[in-house]
Design a protein around this motif. Sequence first.
Motif, PDB file in Angstrom:
ATOM      1  N   ARG A   1      53.185  15.803   0.763  1.00 52.86           N
ATOM      2  CA  ARG A   1      52.851  17.359   1.228  1.00 52.86           C
ATOM      3  C   ARG A   1      54.062  18.352   0.810  1.00 52.86           C
ATOM      4  O   ARG A   1      54.803  19.398  -0.012  1.00 52.86           O
ATOM      5  CB  ARG A   1      51.602  17.437   1.036  1.00 52.86           C
ATOM      6  N   ASP A   2      54.792  18.066   2.163  1.00 53.78           N
ATOM      7  CA  ASP A   2      55.858  18.838   2.328  1.00 53.78           C
ATOM      8  C   ASP A   2      56.939  18.596   0.728  1.00 53.78           C
ATOM      9  O   ASP A   2      57.548  19.484   0.665  1.00 53.78           O
ATOM     10  CB  ASP A   2      56.418  18.330   3.611  1.00 53.78           C
ATOM     11  N   HIS A   3      57.303  17.558   0.355  1.00 55.13           N
ATOM     12  CA  HIS A   3      57.774  17.171  -0.565  1.00 55.13           C
ATOM     13  C   HIS A   3      57.353  18.254  -1.675  1.00 55.13           C
ATOM     14  O   HIS A   3      58.802  18.497  -2.272  1.00 55.13           O
ATOM     15  CB  HIS A   3      58.701  15.581  -0.676  1.00 55.13           C
ATOM     16  N   ALA A   4      56.722  17.657  -2.415  1.00 55.89           N
ATOM     17  CA  ALA A   4      56.248  18.453  -3.287  1.00 55.89           C
ATOM     18  C   ALA A   4      56.190  19.952  -2.817  1.00 55.89           C
ATOM     19  O   ALA A   4      56.098  20.048  -3.806  1.00 55.89           O
ATOM     20  CB  ALA A   4      54.280  17.640  -3.718  1.00 55.89           C
ATOM     21  N   ALA A   5      55.541  20.689  -2.105  1.00 53.87           N
ATOM     22  CA  ALA A   5      55.194  22.090  -2.005  1.00 53.87           C
ATOM     23  C   ALA A   5      57.079  22.144  -1.601  1.00 53.87           C
ATOM     24  O   ALA A   5      57.537  23.463  -2.345  1.00 53.87           O
ATOM     25  CB  ALA A   5      55.017  22.135  -0.569  1.00 53.87           C
ATOM     26  N   THR A   6      58.093  21.576  -1.448  1.00 56.55           N
ATOM     27  CA  THR A   6      59.775  22.135  -0.896  1.00 56.55           C
ATOM     28  C   THR A   6      59.568  22.042  -2.750  1.00 56.55           C
ATOM     29  O   THR A   6      60.957  22.879  -3.128  1.00 56.55           O
ATOM     30  CB  THR A   6      60.094  21.243  -0.717  1.00 56.55           C
ATOM     31  N   ALA A   7      59.358  21.125  -3.645  1.00 57.00           N
ATOM     32  CA  ALA A   7      59.760  21.212  -4.947  1.00 57.00           C
ATOM     33  C   ALA A   7      59.864  22.364  -5.905  1.00 57.00           C
ATOM     34  O   ALA A   7      60.320  22.715  -6.203  1.00 57.00           O
ATOM     35  CB  ALA A   7      59.236  19.755  -6.466  1.00 57.00           C
ATOM     36  N   VAL A   8      58.272  22.502  -5.903  1.00 59.86           N
ATOM     37  CA  VAL A   8      57.271  23.565  -6.628  1.00 59.86           C
ATOM     38  C   VAL A   8      57.649  24.917  -6.447  1.00 59.86           C
ATOM     39  O   VAL A   8      58.023  26.085  -6.570  1.00 59.86           O
ATOM     40  CB  VAL A   8      55.801  23.212  -7.134  1.00 59.86           C
ATOM     41  N   GLY A   9      58.335  24.918  -4.606  1.00 62.94           N
ATOM     42  CA  GLY A   9      58.309  26.153  -3.725  1.00 62.94           C
ATOM     43  C   GLY A   9      59.972  26.612  -4.302  1.00 62.94           C
ATOM     44  O   GLY A   9      59.993  27.832  -5.050  1.00 62.94           O
ATOM     45  N   THR A  10      60.599  25.283  -4.531  1.00 57.94           N
ATOM     46  CA  THR A  10      62.142  25.741  -5.205  1.00 57.94           C
ATOM     47  C   THR A  10      62.048  26.521  -6.374  1.00 57.94           C
ATOM     48  O   THR A  10      62.381  27.268  -7.141  1.00 57.94           O
ATOM     49  CB  THR A  10      63.194  24.141  -5.265  1.00 57.94           C
TER      50      THR A  10
END
Length: 452
Positions: free
Chosen positions: A133-142
């Motif tokens: 979830r950290d990686h996914a949120a980093t991706a979509v947040g960017t």
Amino acid sequence: MTRWTTRRRALAAAGAVALGSLAGCSGRGREPRFWDDPPSLDVEAVPREFNDPIPDSPRLVPVDVEPAVERAFADRVDRLLSPIPEPLTAETLPNGEIREQIETERAAAREASPGSEESLPPLRAAERYATARDHAATAVGTWAAVTVEGDPEAVAADIGTVRRRASDTLEELPGQATDPLAGAAVYGPIERWYDESRRRTLVGGRAGPASRANPLRTGESIGDVERVQSYVEAGRYLSDRYRDSLADPVPVAEPLRRGAERLGAEIGDRLRALHGGETDRLRSSPGTEAFLDDRPVARDAPSVSLLSTATYRTFEDLRFDPVPVDDYVPDHPATAFTRTLLARVRFRGLDALASRIEDGEAMFPADAEAVGAARSAAIESTTTLAGSEDPLDRYLATRFLPLFAVPDGTLAAGDRNARSTVEAFTAYRWIETVTDEARTVTESVGDSFEPN
């Protein structure tokens, strides 16, 4: 005069400082150095792969995660990633650096998500989902930070909400358990999720996406918050499910607090001996010389380098961990107990290693087969720890099992050489040493919880 006082005086007389000793430099550069003329080792004969598998991480929480809960965590990862176009082309997003972060983080999220064929212990599964979830949120947040219609702050809960949720959850721990030792193994890792999050992740410059001008940093901040939120959800679920499973629960907070104080007192005594009674900087490293009376082998021999590395790591954690030394009283008893237990085991490992050095052991493998033998011994010792009925043994196994990754990777690398191969060998010797010492510590700790 004790042996440790003698060592401290020798250290003071030499004028060595902690940083220099950790780097292997204490001003005596004219001494013969081990790697100036090392023994021979047929590096190519050392295997790159081994038949002995690393044992699975043991179960600490004795309940299963319901399939519906697993699906909800997996679905959260998918929903986070859904707004990002696939493939993400240069035409859609011309900025190569930003595009690369999004693609890298999206791939990392999918890799971290547990597969349907994987059977993971509950705590390990929770950590994998939090990472995903950290990686996914980093991706979509960017992605949201560079699109007109995107709203980075809508990706995850706001930081204030997540900080409050983590604090509220932490206040409820540790809950009841079958006994204090089981409670330490169950609640210690969960408490640590929130303790670390509040002291590190949710503070400082990367906390929260507000006012972040750089889309890369915005995404990373959102990923941090999402990871903590995942831990909040998993911790609440596992704690509730564990408490509901108990037939005859007992409160464990106070016994764990007293247990941490007993272990902390032992560590405090050891630190004062290492520092020669000085208490101003008790948690700072006294340097490797404090563990040694003499240097029967060259100062940068593999065993001495291992002692330096292990000392550095031990004291680096001691600086930040809630270990009750002297008058310090930690806030969270399960975290304090488990981290103090880990520190106590490491100190015993350092003393055992120092004794071998004083006996003249350089820890250079006699031949290629000795490297594999060292790994097998480390595997056997760790497997015993992981398969123990003592929950504290199993907890410690979860801390030491990840240590195999570095030496295994070193030996599998195409550019390995004599020095890197020997460092892998010493890493296996350290794992064996510290896991052997672990059982001595946990047996003593278990006896201290027995009713008088």
